[in-house]
Design a protein around this motif. Structure first.
Motif, PDB file in Angstrom:
ATOM      1  N   HIS A   8       5.901 -10.291   0.642  1.00 18.32           N
ATOM      2  CA  HIS A   8       5.273  -9.245  -0.174  1.00 18.32           C
ATOM      3  C   HIS A   8       4.380  -8.339   0.670  1.00 18.32           C
ATOM      4  O   HIS A   8       3.880  -7.333   0.163  1.00 18.32           O
ATOM      5  CB  HIS A   8       4.443  -9.878  -1.309  1.00 18.32           C
ATOM      6  CG  HIS A   8       5.272 -10.451  -2.417  1.00 18.32           C
ATOM      7  ND1 HIS A   8       5.971 -11.633  -2.279  1.00 18.32           N
ATOM      8  CD2 HIS A   8       5.509 -10.009  -3.674  1.00 18.32           C
ATOM      9  CE1 HIS A   8       6.608 -11.901  -3.409  1.00 18.32           C
ATOM     10  NE2 HIS A   8       6.354 -10.940  -4.270  1.00 18.32           N
ATOM     11  N   GLY A   9       4.176  -8.690   1.925  1.00 18.43           N
ATOM     12  CA  GLY A   9       3.397  -7.854   2.822  1.00 18.43           C
ATOM     13  C   GLY A   9       4.290  -6.865   3.548  1.00 18.43           C
ATOM     14  O   GLY A   9       5.499  -7.075   3.692  1.00 18.43           O
ATOM     15  N   CYS A  10       3.714  -5.770   4.026  1.00 17.98           N
ATOM     16  CA  CYS A  10       4.473  -4.749   4.739  1.00 17.98           C
ATOM     17  C   CYS A  10       5.117  -5.348   5.992  1.00 17.98           C
ATOM     18  O   CYS A  10       4.458  -6.022   6.782  1.00 17.98           O
ATOM     19  CB  CYS A  10       3.564  -3.587   5.124  1.00 17.98           C
ATOM     20  SG  CYS A  10       4.451  -2.217   5.889  1.00 17.98           S
ATOM     21  N   CYS A  11       6.406  -5.099   6.140  1.00 18.28           N
ATOM     22  CA  CYS A  11       7.179  -5.702   7.233  1.00 18.28           C
ATOM     23  C   CYS A  11       7.554  -4.689   8.315  1.00 18.28           C
ATOM     24  O   CYS A  11       8.437  -4.953   9.143  1.00 18.28           O
ATOM     25  CB  CYS A  11       8.452  -6.340   6.677  1.00 18.28           C
ATOM     26  SG  CYS A  11       8.153  -7.642   5.467  1.00 18.28           S
ATOM     27  N   ASP A  12       6.930  -3.530   8.313  1.00 19.47           N
ATOM     28  CA  ASP A  12       7.293  -2.474   9.259  1.00 19.47           C
ATOM     29  C   ASP A  12       7.142  -2.897  10.714  1.00 19.47           C
ATOM     30  O   ASP A  12       8.014  -2.658  11.537  1.00 19.47           O
ATOM     31  CB  ASP A  12       6.424  -1.230   9.036  1.00 19.47           C
ATOM     32  CG  ASP A  12       6.825  -0.456   7.798  1.00 19.47           C
ATOM     33  OD1 ASP A  12       7.949  -0.652   7.317  1.00 19.47           O
ATOM     34  OD2 ASP A  12       6.011   0.343   7.316  1.00 19.47           O
ATOM     35  N   PRO A  37       8.413  -5.101   1.783  1.00 21.40           N
ATOM     36  CA  PRO A  37       7.953  -3.723   1.629  1.00 21.40           C
ATOM     37  C   PRO A  37       7.894  -2.978   2.960  1.00 21.40           C
ATOM     38  O   PRO A  37       7.575  -3.551   4.001  1.00 21.40           O
ATOM     39  CB  PRO A  37       6.547  -3.889   1.033  1.00 21.40           C
ATOM     40  CG  PRO A  37       6.596  -5.203   0.329  1.00 21.40           C
ATOM     41  CD  PRO A  37       7.466  -6.063   1.192  1.00 21.40           C
ATOM     42  N   SER A  38       8.233  -1.694   2.889  1.00 19.85           N
ATOM     43  CA  SER A  38       8.234  -0.858   4.080  1.00 19.85           C
ATOM     44  C   SER A  38       7.721   0.523   3.719  1.00 19.85           C
ATOM     45  O   SER A  38       7.951   1.019   2.624  1.00 19.85           O
ATOM     46  CB  SER A  38       9.654  -0.754   4.647  1.00 19.85           C
ATOM     47  OG  SER A  38       9.705   0.174   5.712  1.00 19.85           O
ATOM     48  N   ILE A  53      12.134  -2.626   2.004  1.00 20.46           N
ATOM     49  CA  ILE A  53      12.065  -2.139   0.626  1.00 20.46           C
ATOM     50  C   ILE A  53      11.161  -0.916   0.658  1.00 20.46           C
ATOM     51  O   ILE A  53       9.940  -1.023   0.789  1.00 20.46           O
ATOM     52  CB  ILE A  53      11.491  -3.214  -0.319  1.00 20.46           C
ATOM     53  CG1 ILE A  53      12.340  -4.486  -0.256  1.00 20.46           C
ATOM     54  CG2 ILE A  53      11.418  -2.691  -1.749  1.00 20.46           C
ATOM     55  CD1 ILE A  53      11.730  -5.664  -1.000  1.00 20.46           C
ATOM     56  N   HIS A  54      11.747   0.256   0.557  1.00 16.70           N
ATOM     57  CA  HIS A  54      11.017   1.492   0.813  1.00 16.70           C
ATOM     58  C   HIS A  54      10.248   1.926  -0.438  1.00 16.70           C
ATOM     59  O   HIS A  54      10.790   2.549  -1.349  1.00 16.70           O
ATOM     60  CB  HIS A  54      11.991   2.571   1.270  1.00 16.70           C
ATOM     61  CG  HIS A  54      12.866   2.112   2.397  1.00 16.70           C
ATOM     62  ND1 HIS A  54      12.370   1.805   3.636  1.00 16.70           N
ATOM     63  CD2 HIS A  54      14.200   1.868   2.457  1.00 16.70           C
ATOM     64  CE1 HIS A  54      13.355   1.398   4.423  1.00 16.70           C
ATOM     65  NE2 HIS A  54      14.465   1.434   3.730  1.00 16.70           N
ATOM     66  N   LEU A  55       8.975   1.596  -0.450  1.00 13.07           N
ATOM     67  CA  LEU A  55       8.154   1.776  -1.650  1.00 13.07           C
ATOM     68  C   LEU A  55       7.174   2.932  -1.547  1.00 13.07           C
ATOM     69  O   LEU A  55       6.473   3.214  -2.516  1.00 13.07           O
ATOM     70  CB  LEU A  55       7.372   0.482  -1.941  1.00 13.07           C
ATOM     71  CG  LEU A  55       8.206  -0.739  -2.302  1.00 13.07           C
ATOM     72  CD1 LEU A  55       7.289  -1.947  -2.471  1.00 13.07           C
ATOM     73  CD2 LEU A  55       8.997  -0.488  -3.578  1.00 13.07           C
ATOM     74  N   ALA A  71      -1.824  -0.794   3.110  1.00 19.93           N
ATOM     75  CA  ALA A  71      -2.707  -1.776   3.744  1.00 19.93           C
ATOM     76  C   ALA A  71      -1.905  -2.865   4.434  1.00 19.93           C
ATOM     77  O   ALA A  71      -2.319  -3.404   5.466  1.00 19.93           O
ATOM     78  CB  ALA A  71      -3.646  -2.386   2.714  1.00 19.93           C
ATOM     79  N   GLY A  72      -0.776  -3.193   3.852  1.00 17.62           N
ATOM     80  CA  GLY A  72       0.136  -4.081   4.543  1.00 17.62           C
ATOM     81  C   GLY A  72       0.038  -5.555   4.246  1.00 17.62           C
ATOM     82  O   GLY A  72       0.979  -6.284   4.525  1.00 17.62           O
ATOM     83  N   THR A  73      -1.071  -6.049   3.675  1.00 19.44           N
ATOM     84  CA  THR A  73      -1.171  -7.480   3.460  1.00 19.44           C
ATOM     85  C   THR A  73      -0.497  -7.879   2.147  1.00 19.44           C
ATOM     86  O   THR A  73      -0.550  -7.157   1.146  1.00 19.44           O
ATOM     87  CB  THR A  73      -2.628  -7.968   3.423  1.00 19.44           C
ATOM     88  OG1 THR A  73      -3.261  -7.505   2.227  1.00 19.44           O
ATOM     89  CG2 THR A  73      -3.395  -7.453   4.637  1.00 19.44           C
TER      90      THR A  73
END
Length: 216
Positions: A8-12, A37-38, A53-55, A71-73
């Motif tokens: 569920h955290g940003c995976c970029d 999420p990305s 997942i481009h949100l 925020a990414g977390t």
């Protein structure tokens, strides 16, 4: 074994927690891919083994949610979802549903490991693969704030092959309020934290979920 890691955290960023877990699993001989999420546009290059997942565009309709995506977390993402308007939440879930399905089709995983019991957990269940969900106190607190979210999370936990509690208080909360109707709950619930050295535990939990699915 092939495992799809859903965070569920940003995976970029290649240094993100979920990519570190992927590398640790690879060192154990486990083929792992990542979905989460990305904020990177879909046409830009993703890190190896990544299904973003481009949100960013969807989340722009809500400043607090956009801030959580940026925020990414995972903890901020899960907490923010509890206050997202219903229509926007539907768009977020549909976007995520499509990407998780595509990731599962591409990776053909033996099992899916979901980091946090948020809105992506029941979408992982929808793929039909055995699922392990790692649950933190933040997840349960956020879900308890919104009845519809609680139903989604409860359904995902009830359908998971293995549920991993982050610590003893979370395990107690699961037993007391989330898995009370499950006679097999004690056999499905484990307790251990997410850490840099937990790749072997992830692989073992996924193996148990797969065995349960096969009736072993």
């Amino acid at each position: 074994m092939r495992i799809l890691l859903v965070d569920h955290g940003c995976c970029d960023h290649p240094a993100a927690r979920v990519h570190a877990l992927r590398r640790h699993l690879a060192a154990l001989g486990v083929s792992a891919t990542v979905c989460g999420p990305s904020t990177v546009p879909g046409l830009e290059r993703q890190p190896p083994g990544m299904h973003g997942i481009h949100l960013h565009d969807v989340a722009a309709a809500s400043r607090p949610f956009l801030a959580a995506v940026r925020a990414g977390t995972a903890e901020e993402f899960v907490a923010a979802v509890a206050d997202v308007p219903a229509r926007l939440l539907g768009l977020v879930r549909e976007t995520a549903r499509q990407m998780i399905a595509e990731a599962a089709d591409a990776a053909f995983p033996d099992a899916i490991f979901v980091l946090h019991a948020g809105i992506l957990a029941d979408l992982a269940i929808e793929t039909g693969a055995p699922v392990v969900v790692h649950v933190s106190a933040v997840d349960l607190d956020a879900a308890a704030r919104r009845p519809s979210l609680r139903r989604l999370v409860a359904a995902a936990l009830g359908s998971s092959g293995v549920v991993v509690a982050a610590d003893a208080p979370v395990a107690s909360a699961l037993a007391d309020a989330w898995l009370t109707a499950d006679p097999d709950a004690s056999d499905r619930v484990e307790t251990w934290p997410l850490a840099d050295d937990c790749a072997a535990r992830i692989a073992a939990a996924c193996g148990r979920a797969l065995s349960r699915r096969r009736g072993a």
